[in-house]
Write a protein that holds these residues in place. Structure first.
Motif, PDB file in Angstrom:
ATOM      1  N   THR A   2       0.841  -1.192   0.000  1.00  0.00           N
ATOM      2  CA  THR A   2       0.000   0.000   0.000  1.00  0.00           C
ATOM      3  C   THR A   2       0.878   1.245   0.000  1.00  0.00           C
ATOM      4  N   PRO A   3       0.632   2.196  -0.936  1.00  0.00           N
ATOM      5  CA  PRO A   3       1.431   3.428  -0.976  1.00  0.00           C
ATOM      6  C   PRO A   3       0.985   4.433   0.092  1.00  0.00           C
ATOM      7  N   PHE A   4       1.937   5.264   0.537  1.00  0.00           N
ATOM      8  CA  PHE A   4       1.672   6.315   1.512  1.00  0.00           C
ATOM      9  C   PHE A   4       1.940   7.663   0.854  1.00  0.00           C
ATOM     10  N   GLU A   5       1.070   8.657   1.116  1.00  0.00           N
ATOM     11  CA  GLU A   5       1.234  10.004   0.561  1.00  0.00           C
ATOM     12  C   GLU A   5       1.273  11.026   1.681  1.00  0.00           C
ATOM     13  N   GLY A   6       2.149  12.000   1.551  1.00  0.00           N
ATOM     14  CA  GLY A   6       2.248  13.089   2.513  1.00  0.00           C
ATOM     15  C   GLY A   6       3.010  12.687   3.758  1.00  0.00           C
ATOM     16  N   GLY A   7       3.434  13.694   4.499  1.00  0.00           N
ATOM     17  CA  GLY A   7       4.132  13.446   5.749  1.00  0.00           C
ATOM     18  C   GLY A   7       5.491  12.800   5.549  1.00  0.00           C
ATOM     19  N   PRO A   8       6.064  12.274   6.614  1.00  0.00           N
ATOM     20  CA  PRO A   8       7.396  11.672   6.538  1.00  0.00           C
ATOM     21  C   PRO A   8       7.457  10.392   5.710  1.00  0.00           C
ATOM     22  N   MET A   9       6.342   9.714   5.515  1.00  0.00           N
ATOM     23  CA  MET A   9       6.335   8.446   4.771  1.00  0.00           C
ATOM     24  C   MET A   9       6.011   8.628   3.292  1.00  0.00           C
ATOM     25  N   ASP A  10       6.033   9.862   2.799  1.00  0.00           N
ATOM     26  CA  ASP A  10       5.632  10.153   1.425  1.00  0.00           C
ATOM     27  C   ASP A  10       6.454   9.354   0.424  1.00  0.00           C
ATOM     28  N   GLY A  11       5.764   8.676  -0.488  1.00  0.00           N
ATOM     29  CA  GLY A  11       6.415   7.924  -1.546  1.00  0.00           C
ATOM     30  C   GLY A  11       6.794   6.499  -1.185  1.00  0.00           C
ATOM     31  N   ARG A  12       6.633   6.108   0.045  1.00  0.00           N
ATOM     32  CA  ARG A  12       6.986   4.741   0.450  1.00  0.00           C
ATOM     33  C   ARG A  12       5.817   3.795   0.234  1.00  0.00           C
ATOM     34  N   VAL A  13       6.145   2.542   0.024  1.00  0.00           N
ATOM     35  CA  VAL A  13       5.146   1.482  -0.139  1.00  0.00           C
ATOM     36  C   VAL A  13       5.453   0.413   0.900  1.00  0.00           C
TER      37      VAL A  13
END
Length: 101
Positions: A6-17
């Motif tokens: 699942t992709p993450f958007e915004g904050g410190p985890m932006d762009g991580r899956v």
């Protein structure tokens, strides 16, 4: 247990899956909380991400999965919404009488 990338958007985890465990219904949880330890040894900071639809297909408009977006407020939000429950007031309203005269 089954998981889904699942992709993450915004904050410190932006762009991580990240692989997120799916529930009994085959969907990831509505909120995803990530505790981040404090460097000074204090209480950890909790990052809150909310589940939103990733997108929809062009032809049939079917949902194509989920992604998480950063919630900087990190409010409780969620939980069951019963039809007989009143929404929580965000600010206290002052009633005034318009019977001046």
């Amino acid at each position: 247990m089954k998981s889904e990338d699942t992709p993450f958007e915004g904050g410190p985890m932006d762009g991580r899956v990240l692989p997120v465990l799916l529930g009994m219904t085959g969907q990831p949880p509505k909120t995803y909380r990530i505790p981040v330890p404090d460097a000074a040894g204090g209480p950890p900071t909790v990052l809150v991400y909310r589940r939103v639809p990733r997108g929809h297909s062009k032809r049939l408009g079917l949902q194509q999965g989920w992604k998480y977006t950063y919630d900087p407020a990190g409010g409780a939000g969620g939980g069951p919404r019963w039809p007989w429950s009143k929404p929580e007031p965000t600010t206290p309203e002052k009633r005034r009488d318009d019977t001046e005269g």
